[in-house]
Design an enzyme around this catalytic site. Structure first.
Site, mmCIF file in Angstrom:
data_model
loop_
_atom_site.group_PDB
_atom_site.id
_atom_site.type_symbol
_atom_site.label_atom_id
_atom_site.label_comp_id
_atom_site.label_asym_id
_atom_site.label_seq_id
_atom_site.Cartn_x
_atom_site.Cartn_y
_atom_site.Cartn_z
ATOM 1 N N HIS A 29 0.800 -1.229 0.000
ATOM 2 C CA HIS A 29 0.000 0.000 0.000
ATOM 3 C C HIS A 29 0.836 1.284 0.000
ATOM 4 O O HIS A 29 0.566 2.218 0.765
ATOM 5 C CB HIS A 29 -0.954 0.010 1.197
ATOM 6 N N HIS A 58 -9.826 2.401 0.178
ATOM 7 C CA HIS A 58 -9.737 1.266 1.091
ATOM 8 C C HIS A 58 -10.823 1.314 2.174
ATOM 9 O O HIS A 58 -10.547 1.051 3.355
ATOM 10 C CB HIS A 58 -8.343 1.227 1.719
ATOM 11 N N GLU A 95 -11.541 -3.697 -2.716
ATOM 12 C CA GLU A 95 -10.655 -2.657 -3.255
ATOM 13 C C GLU A 95 -10.437 -2.881 -4.743
ATOM 14 O O GLU A 95 -9.771 -3.835 -5.137
ATOM 15 C CB GLU A 95 -9.304 -2.723 -2.551
HETATM 16 C C1 BGC Z 1 -4.714 -6.258 2.219
HETATM 17 C C2 BGC Z 1 -4.449 -6.997 3.502
HETATM 18 C C3 BGC Z 1 -3.848 -6.024 4.454
HETATM 19 C C4 BGC Z 1 -4.784 -4.869 4.649
HETATM 20 C C5 BGC Z 1 -4.181 -3.843 5.549
HETATM 21 C C6 BGC Z 1 -5.634 -5.139 2.491
HETATM 22 O O1 BGC Z 1 -5.843 -4.396 1.334
HETATM 23 O O2 BGC Z 1 -5.253 -7.109 1.236
HETATM 24 O O3 BGC Z 1 -3.576 -8.069 3.284
HETATM 25 O O4 BGC Z 1 -3.561 -6.615 5.680
HETATM 26 O O5 BGC Z 1 -5.071 -4.266 3.428
HETATM 27 O O6 BGC Z 1 -5.126 -3.301 6.325
#
Ligand code: BGC
Length: 368
Positions: free
Chosen positions: A120, A194, A332
């Site tokens: 991310h 998210h 997402e």
């Molecule tokens: C991911 C998870 C991750 C989370 C973090 C998600 O988008 O797929 O693996 O732990 O984000 O909050």
């Protein structure tokens, strides 16, 4: 740089957009909160910090509104958040193997912030920056334009990336999210929103009884560090088959290697689509008790379905209620994880002179 808000859209009226201070970050940045209200009964609150969608109020079958997204009441909690609750994610949503990729013959190293991988956007992704935000009204729609300039070398990524995101709320309960970006050097870009949903009401329990349908006949299986293996596997006959509506919890505990590796669902699904750029149905989510639903359409090729397996109740959210195991789920829309290292996946590389464009629509409905 001209803000499109002033060129294209009219000024906003205070009854449909409320703008208020939301505090100051630990390093002295002022943050505002914007609350958009549509005549159709949907209200959303957005923070300039992280472009976070802090609140989504949606009516149920009796017209009773509830907040259907996980989040916090205060800014310090968002500064500490590690779950990306409601945030804009970039430059690269999801994982990049080993925090490394090569592009045009050069190697790049990113922060390894998730078990040896980059997740991310790295240590300080777009979820932790303060965006410049301007409200607008366009016809009966009301919205926000968010802008951010990510400098060359930011979190290890090449090129200056100029990002613009618009949130537009329509009278019939749709939240239209548009992502735009340009760069002055080639760089991977994968942007997403998210939000975690709990359509019964945030804080009310788990999401295992929600009904989910996904517009995907394939998904990308992962290895033990949640990096796709490169295979596009058919969902038919597996617990990953949501081609017709099924409850989230029906098969989540099944004896299945992929569910074991991720501790539940935490996988990218390959959206079935006619054309590469049309708005295709990605997901349809329903809480059968309240009849609240959300339909998600996107121009993106994939959608990560994550059942909040890492939420463990240690962090408190709105109203002091802990974010318990599987108390929210994220859907997402995005390009596939680790695309910069997987040439068979659709490319995420943005080059100078090109514009990254992507649209996702969350349509909040009452399901009959
Ligand atoms: C991911 C998870 C991750 C989370 C973090 C998600 O988008 O797929 O693996 O732990 O984000 O909050």
């Amino acid at each position: 740089m001209s803000t499109r808000s002033s060129d294209r859209y009219g000024p906003s009226s205070p009854d449909r957009v409320r703008r208020e201070p939301f505090g100051t970050t630990a390093d002295g940045r002022s943050v505002e909160r914007f609350t958009l209200t549509s005549s159709g009964g949907v209200t959303i609150s957005v923070l300039s910090f992280g472009g976070v969608i802090q609140r989504i109020l949606v009516p149920d079958r009796d017209g009773t509104r509830a907040d259907v997204t996980l989040g916090y009441d205060t800014l310090p909690e968002y500064e500490k958040d590690k779950s990306y609750l409601g945030a804009l994610v970039g430059r690269y949503a999801n994982r990049i193997r080993g925090g490394r990729f090569s592009l045009d013959g050069r190697e790049y190293t990113l922060a390894q912030n998730a078990g040896g991988n980059s997740l991310h956007g790295g240590a300080r992704g777009f979820n932790k920056v303060v965006w410049s935000v301007e409200p607008f009204e366009e016809g009966s729609d009301v919205g926000l334009v968010l802008q951010h300039v990510s400098p060359d070398g930011d979190e290890g990524y090449p090129g200056t990336l100029r990002v613009r995101v618009t949130y537009r709320l329509t009278t019939d309960g749709a939240l239209v999210i548009d992502f735009f970006a340009t760069t002055d050097a080639a760089t991977p870009v994968n942007l997403t929103q998210h939000a975690y949903f709990n359509l019964a009401r945030t804080g009310s329990g788990d999401i295992l009884g929600h009904l989910l349908e996904l517009g995907a006949s394939r998904f990308t299986p992962v290895d033990a560090s949640l990096i796709p293996t490169g295979e596009l596997r058919r969902v038919q006959g597996t617990p990953f088959d949501f081609s017709t509506a099924e409850t989230v919890g029906a098969r989540i505990g099944a004896d299945d290697e992929q569910l074991r590796l991720a501790g539940g669902y935490d996988h990218n699904f390959v959206i079935d689509r006619q054309g590469a750029t049309d708005l295709a149905l990605a997901a349809r989510l329903t809480d059968p008790v309240s009849a609240r639903g959300v339909d998600i359409h996107t121009t993106e090729p994939g959608i990560q379905f994550y059942t909040g397996n890492f939420l463990d109740g240690t962090v408190k959210g709105k109203g002091g209620v802990p974010h318990r195991y599987r108390s929210g789920l994220a859907l997402e829309t995005q390009h596939f994880p680790n695309s910069p290292n997987e040439p068979s996946f659709p490319s995420t590389i943005l080059r100078p002179g090109e514009e990254h464009r992507s649209r996702t629509v969350y349509h909040f409905v009452v399901r009959d």
